[in-house]
Design a protein around this motif. Structure first.
Motif, PDB file in Angstrom:
ATOM      1  N   LYS A  81       0.941  -4.531   8.720  1.00  0.00           N
ATOM      2  CA  LYS A  81       0.888  -3.053   8.682  1.00  0.00           C
ATOM      3  C   LYS A  81      -0.448  -2.598   8.099  1.00  0.00           C
ATOM      4  CE  LYS A  81       4.775  -0.921   9.933  1.00  0.00           C
ATOM      5  NZ  LYS A  81       4.653  -0.061  11.082  1.00  0.00           N
ATOM      6  N   SER A  82      -1.042  -1.612   8.734  1.00  0.00           N
ATOM      7  CA  SER A  82      -2.354  -1.184   8.257  1.00  0.00           C
ATOM      8  C   SER A  82      -2.398   0.329   8.054  1.00  0.00           C
ATOM      9  CB  SER A  82      -3.430  -1.604   9.251  1.00  0.00           C
ATOM     10  OG  SER A  82      -3.136  -1.038  10.512  1.00  0.00           O
ATOM     11  N   ALA A  83      -3.249   0.740   7.120  1.00  0.00           N
ATOM     12  CA  ALA A  83      -3.442   2.167   6.851  1.00  0.00           C
ATOM     13  C   ALA A  83      -4.893   2.377   6.469  1.00  0.00           C
ATOM     14  CB  ALA A  83      -2.537   2.614   5.707  1.00  0.00           C
ATOM     15  N   VAL A  84      -5.478   3.450   6.966  1.00  0.00           N
ATOM     16  CA  VAL A  84      -6.865   3.724   6.595  1.00  0.00           C
ATOM     17  C   VAL A  84      -6.926   5.001   5.764  1.00  0.00           C
ATOM     18  CG1 VAL A  84      -7.388   4.853   8.835  1.00  0.00           C
ATOM     19  CG2 VAL A  84      -9.250   3.952   7.425  1.00  0.00           C
ATOM     20  N   HIS A  85      -7.518   4.866   4.578  1.00  0.00           N
ATOM     21  CA  HIS A  85      -7.753   6.026   3.719  1.00  0.00           C
ATOM     22  C   HIS A  85      -9.124   6.564   4.090  1.00  0.00           C
ATOM     23  CE1 HIS A  85      -8.294   8.628   0.321  1.00  0.00           C
ATOM     24  NE2 HIS A  85      -7.102   8.332  -0.170  1.00  0.00           N
ATOM     25  N   LEU A  86      -9.162   7.804   4.540  1.00  0.00           N
ATOM     26  CA  LEU A  86     -10.383   8.360   5.142  1.00  0.00           C
ATOM     27  C   LEU A  86     -11.251   9.137   4.171  1.00  0.00           C
ATOM     28  CD1 LEU A  86      -8.637   9.676   8.366  1.00  0.00           C
ATOM     29  CD2 LEU A  86     -10.110   7.656   8.213  1.00  0.00           C
ATOM     30  N   GLY A  87     -10.821   9.253   2.911  1.00  0.00           N
ATOM     31  CA  GLY A  87     -11.553  10.148   2.015  1.00  0.00           C
ATOM     32  C   GLY A  87     -11.602  11.527   2.646  1.00  0.00           C
ATOM     33  N   PHE A  99       0.828  -1.210   0.000  1.00  0.00           N
ATOM     34  CA  PHE A  99       0.000   0.000   0.000  1.00  0.00           C
ATOM     35  C   PHE A  99       0.856   1.251   0.000  1.00  0.00           C
ATOM     36  CE2 PHE A  99      -3.080   2.989   2.209  1.00  0.00           C
ATOM     37  CZ  PHE A  99      -3.987   3.028   1.163  1.00  0.00           C
ATOM     38  N   SER A 100       0.574   2.116  -0.953  1.00  0.00           N
ATOM     39  CA  SER A 100       1.262   3.407  -0.956  1.00  0.00           C
ATOM     40  C   SER A 100       0.273   4.502  -1.333  1.00  0.00           C
ATOM     41  CB  SER A 100       2.470   3.388  -1.887  1.00  0.00           C
ATOM     42  OG  SER A 100       2.146   2.767  -3.085  1.00  0.00           O
ATOM     43  N   ILE A 101       0.736   5.727  -1.166  1.00  0.00           N
ATOM     44  CA  ILE A 101      -0.118   6.889  -1.441  1.00  0.00           C
ATOM     45  C   ILE A 101       0.598   7.755  -2.469  1.00  0.00           C
ATOM     46  CG2 ILE A 101      -1.121   9.020  -0.466  1.00  0.00           C
ATOM     47  CD1 ILE A 101      -2.468   6.535   0.658  1.00  0.00           C
ATOM     48  N   ILE A 102      -0.137   8.126  -3.525  1.00  0.00           N
ATOM     49  CA  ILE A 102       0.378   9.168  -4.421  1.00  0.00           C
ATOM     50  C   ILE A 102      -0.111  10.475  -3.809  1.00  0.00           C
ATOM     51  CG2 ILE A 102       0.411  10.130  -6.754  1.00  0.00           C
ATOM     52  CD1 ILE A 102      -0.531   7.377  -7.792  1.00  0.00           C
ATOM     53  N   THR A 103       0.817  11.248  -3.262  1.00  0.00           N
ATOM     54  CA  THR A 103       0.406  12.483  -2.591  1.00  0.00           C
ATOM     55  C   THR A 103       0.201  13.577  -3.632  1.00  0.00           C
ATOM     56  OG1 THR A 103       2.723  13.074  -2.257  1.00  0.00           O
ATOM     57  CG2 THR A 103       1.633  11.919  -0.453  1.00  0.00           C
ATOM     58  N   GLY A 104      -0.759  14.409  -3.386  1.00  0.00           N
ATOM     59  CA  GLY A 104      -1.046  15.500  -4.321  1.00  0.00           C
ATOM     60  C   GLY A 104      -2.215  16.300  -3.789  1.00  0.00           C
ATOM     61  N   VAL A 105      -2.872  17.046  -4.673  1.00  0.00           N
ATOM     62  CA  VAL A 105      -4.043  17.839  -4.263  1.00  0.00           C
ATOM     63  C   VAL A 105      -5.045  16.917  -3.568  1.00  0.00           C
ATOM     64  CG1 VAL A 105      -5.855  19.383  -5.077  1.00  0.00           C
ATOM     65  CG2 VAL A 105      -3.677  19.285  -6.287  1.00  0.00           C
ATOM     66  N   THR A 106      -5.220  15.726  -4.160  1.00  0.00           N
ATOM     67  CA  THR A 106      -6.016  14.671  -3.527  1.00  0.00           C
ATOM     68  C   THR A 106      -5.108  13.456  -3.368  1.00  0.00           C
ATOM     69  OG1 THR A 106      -7.948  15.471  -4.761  1.00  0.00           O
ATOM     70  CG2 THR A 106      -8.157  13.312  -3.708  1.00  0.00           C
ATOM     71  N   ASN A 107      -4.983  12.954  -2.141  1.00  0.00           N
ATOM     72  CA  ASN A 107      -4.128  11.777  -1.916  1.00  0.00           C
ATOM     73  C   ASN A 107      -4.803  10.516  -2.475  1.00  0.00           C
ATOM     74  OD1 ASN A 107      -2.112  13.197  -0.552  1.00  0.00           O
ATOM     75  ND2 ASN A 107      -3.222  13.065   1.391  1.00  0.00           N
ATOM     76  N   ILE A 108      -4.065   9.813  -3.309  1.00  0.00           N
ATOM     77  CA  ILE A 108      -4.629   8.638  -3.970  1.00  0.00           C
ATOM     78  C   ILE A 108      -3.952   7.376  -3.440  1.00  0.00           C
ATOM     79  CG2 ILE A 108      -4.806   7.469  -6.236  1.00  0.00           C
ATOM     80  CD1 ILE A 108      -4.902  10.482  -7.316  1.00  0.00           C
ATOM     81  N   GLY A 109      -4.754   6.408  -3.018  1.00  0.00           N
ATOM     82  CA  GLY A 109      -4.212   5.151  -2.515  1.00  0.00           C
ATOM     83  C   GLY A 109      -3.857   4.214  -3.662  1.00  0.00           C
ATOM     84  N   VAL A 110      -2.755   3.490  -3.516  1.00  0.00           N
ATOM     85  CA  VAL A 110      -2.371   2.488  -4.518  1.00  0.00           C
ATOM     86  C   VAL A 110      -2.177   1.150  -3.804  1.00  0.00           C
ATOM     87  CG1 VAL A 110      -0.719   1.828  -6.316  1.00  0.00           C
ATOM     88  CG2 VAL A 110      -1.169   4.247  -5.886  1.00  0.00           C
ATOM     89  N   ALA A 138      -5.133   1.612  13.367  1.00  0.00           N
ATOM     90  CA  ALA A 138      -4.333   1.497  12.140  1.00  0.00           C
ATOM     91  C   ALA A 138      -2.979   2.151  12.392  1.00  0.00           C
ATOM     92  CB  ALA A 138      -5.054   2.185  10.980  1.00  0.00           C
ATOM     93  N   ASP A 139      -2.012   1.777  11.572  1.00  0.00           N
ATOM     94  CA  ASP A 139      -0.685   2.393  11.714  1.00  0.00           C
ATOM     95  C   ASP A 139      -0.639   3.793  11.097  1.00  0.00           C
ATOM     96  OD1 ASP A 139       0.749   0.226  13.019  1.00  0.00           O
ATOM     97  OD2 ASP A 139       0.322  -0.899  11.175  1.00  0.00           O
ATOM     98  N   TYR A 140      -1.467   3.983  10.047  1.00  0.00           N
ATOM     99  CA  TYR A 140      -1.471   5.275   9.363  1.00  0.00           C
ATOM    100  C   TYR A 140      -2.896   5.734   9.079  1.00  0.00           C
ATOM    101  CZ  TYR A 140       3.387   4.037   8.510  1.00  0.00           C
ATOM    102  OH  TYR A 140       4.682   3.674   8.676  1.00  0.00           O
ATOM    103  N   PHE A 141      -3.099   7.050   9.205  1.00  0.00           N
ATOM    104  CA  PHE A 141      -4.385   7.665   8.910  1.00  0.00           C
ATOM    105  C   PHE A 141      -4.186   8.656   7.767  1.00  0.00           C
ATOM    106  CE2 PHE A 141      -4.623   5.876  13.015  1.00  0.00           C
ATOM    107  CZ  PHE A 141      -5.954   5.476  13.181  1.00  0.00           C
ATOM    108  N   VAL A 142      -4.865   8.393   6.658  1.00  0.00           N
ATOM    109  CA  VAL A 142      -4.616   9.164   5.434  1.00  0.00           C
ATOM    110  C   VAL A 142      -5.864   9.975   5.065  1.00  0.00           C
ATOM    111  CG1 VAL A 142      -3.902   9.018   3.013  1.00  0.00           C
ATOM    112  CG2 VAL A 142      -3.186   7.222   4.632  1.00  0.00           C
ATOM    113  N   PRO A 143      -5.820  11.302   5.238  1.00  0.00           N
ATOM    114  CA  PRO A 143      -6.941  12.102   4.732  1.00  0.00           C
ATOM    115  C   PRO A 143      -6.742  12.308   3.228  1.00  0.00           C
ATOM    116  CG  PRO A 143      -5.309  13.544   5.718  1.00  0.00           C
ATOM    117  CD  PRO A 143      -4.755  12.143   5.817  1.00  0.00           C
TER     118      PRO A 143
END
Ligand SMILES: [Zn+2]
Length: 317
Positions: free
Chosen positions: A178-184, A15-26, A219-224
Motif C-alpha cells: 500500500k502506498s501514499a504520497v504526502h504532497l506538502g 502510515f497514517s495521517i493526523i488530520t488538521g489545519v496541516t495534515n501530518i504524516g506518521v 499511489a493508493d492515496y494522495f495527501v495534500p
C-alpha cells in the motif's frame, strides 16, 4: 484542542495521517519487532510548539513508552509545516530532514518573512504565522532519493513551485504494498482553493510542472497538506490548474492597461472579492509578483519604468 485518535486516518499498517489545519504524516517503523520500540517519523510538524506537544501526546496515547520519535521530514519550511520542529527537537532530540533549499530557511526563519516582503520585514510579519522557531536540519534529502526503513520505503519527490525546494514523500508499506504520497503544498485541497483562490506560489512555472509530476505518481492515496485525501491525483491537480490558469487570465486582462504591481494587486483583489488585510496583502502581493515574472519570462507581458514607477502591460497580439 488536543489531537485524538479521531484525527488519525490509517492509510496502511505503517502510515497514517493526523488530520488538521496541516495534515501530518506518521510513519511507524519496526512494528514487526515487538522487542524494540517502534521508530516514528513525522512528515511536517504543524504550526507551533503547542501542536508539537499535541502530536507527542497523541503518539504516547497510541504507543505508550514503546516508541522513539526518530525524525521529522519537512516538506518545506513554511511556518505551518515546520512550526512544531523546535519544540519537538528540544523535547526528543529527534532528527530533522529537509531539502537543501528549505534547510536554509528552517534554520534561519527570518528569511521567510524577508522573502515575501522583499526587504527587511516589519514586526507584524515576523509572527509565528510567517516564521517558525529555528531548528537544526540534521540530514539533507533530495528528489529521487530512496530511503529504506525496516517496514517501508520512502521515495523523495522534488515538487518545487509553491516554495523554493519543496518535496513530497511517497511511502510504501513493504508488507502490503500500500502506498501514499504526502504532497506538502504541491497541490492544495479543494476547500483551500475555494477559500483563497489565489494560493501562495513562489514560482508559477515550477508549480505547474509539479502538478504534472503529481499526475504521473502511482499511489493508493494522495495527501495534500491542506484538505481531504484522495485516491486519484486528478481530483487535486485539476482544480489547482484551473485556479492558476484563471489567475493568469485575470492578470492579462487587467494588464490591457499599464499598471504598477500595487495597482494590479488592488484590481485583482477587487475582481475576486478578496478583502486584503496585511497578511493577505503581503502573501497575495508576493504571489502576483511571481506571476508577473512568469508571464514576462513567457513573453506575455513587458515592463517599463516611467515617472519613477514600474509599469507592467500585456503585449498586444
Ligand atoms: Zn506552504
Amino acid at each position: 484542542m488536543a489531537f485524538s485518535q479521531d484525527n488519525l486516518v490509517q492509510l496502511s499498517d505503517t502510515f497514517s495521517i493526523i488530520t488538521g489545519v496541516t495534515n501530518i504524516g506518521v510513519i511507524s517503523d519496526g512494528i514487526s519487532d515487538s522487542a524494540q520500540p517502534r521508530h516514528i517519523y513525522l512528515i511536517d510538524s504543524g504550526g507551533d510548539g503547542d501542536t508539537g506537544k499535541k502530536i507527542l501526546r497523541l503518539l504516547s496515547e497510541l504507543y505508550g513508552n514503546n516508541f522513539v520519535l526518530q525524525g521529522i521530514i519537512n516538506t518545506h519550511s513554511h511556518a505551518d509545516h515546520a512550526g512544531g520542529n523546535a519544540w519537538l527537537q528540544t523535547a526528543t532530540h529527534c532528527e530533522i530532514w529537509a531539502s537543501q533549499g528549505e534547510k536554509a530557511i528552517i534554520e534561519n526563519p527570518q528569511l521567510e518573512s524577508a522573502l515575501v516582503w522583499g526587504a527587511c520585514p516589519f514586526p507584524e510579519i515576523r509572527s509565528k504565522f510567517f516564521e517558525a522557531k529555528p531548528s537544526s536540519v540534521t540530514r539533507i534529502i533530495a528528489g529521487g532519493e530512496k530511503i529504506e526503513l525496516r517496514d517501508s520505503t520512502m521515495e523523495i519527490i522534488s515538487l518545487p513551485g509553491h516554495y523554493i525546494d519543496m518535496i513530497g514523500i511517497l511511502h510504501t508499506d513493504k508488507q502490503t504494498g500500500k502506498s501514499a504520497v504526502h504532497l506538502g503544498d504541491g497541490a492544495f485541497g479543494r476547500e483551500t482553493i475555494a477559500k483563497y483562490w489565489i494560493a501562495f506560489l513562489h514560482d508559477v512555472e515550477g508549480f505547474k510542472a509539479s502538478l504534472e509530476k503529481i499526475n504521473a505518481i502511482h499511489a493508493d492515496y494522495f495527501v495534500p497538506s491542506h484538505g481531504a485525501i484522495f485516491t486519484a491525483p486528478e481530483a487535486l491537480t485539476e482544480i489547482n490548474s484551473i485556479a492558476v490558469r484563471e489567475v493568469e487570465t485575470t492578470i492579462l486582462r487587467c494588464l490591457k492597461e499599464k499598471l504598477t504591481p500595487e495597482e494590479l494587486l488592488a484590481k485583482v483583489a477587487d475582481i475576486n472579492s478578496i478583502p486584503l488585510g496585511y497578511i493577505q496583502y503581503v502573501l497575495v502581493g508576493s504571489t502576483l509578483r511571481s506571476y508577473l515574472s512568469y508571464l514576462y519570462r513567457n513573453k506575455k507581458i513587458g515592463f517599463t519604468v516611467e515617472n519613477n514607477r514600474m509599469y507592467w502591460q500585456a503585449h498586444t497580439d
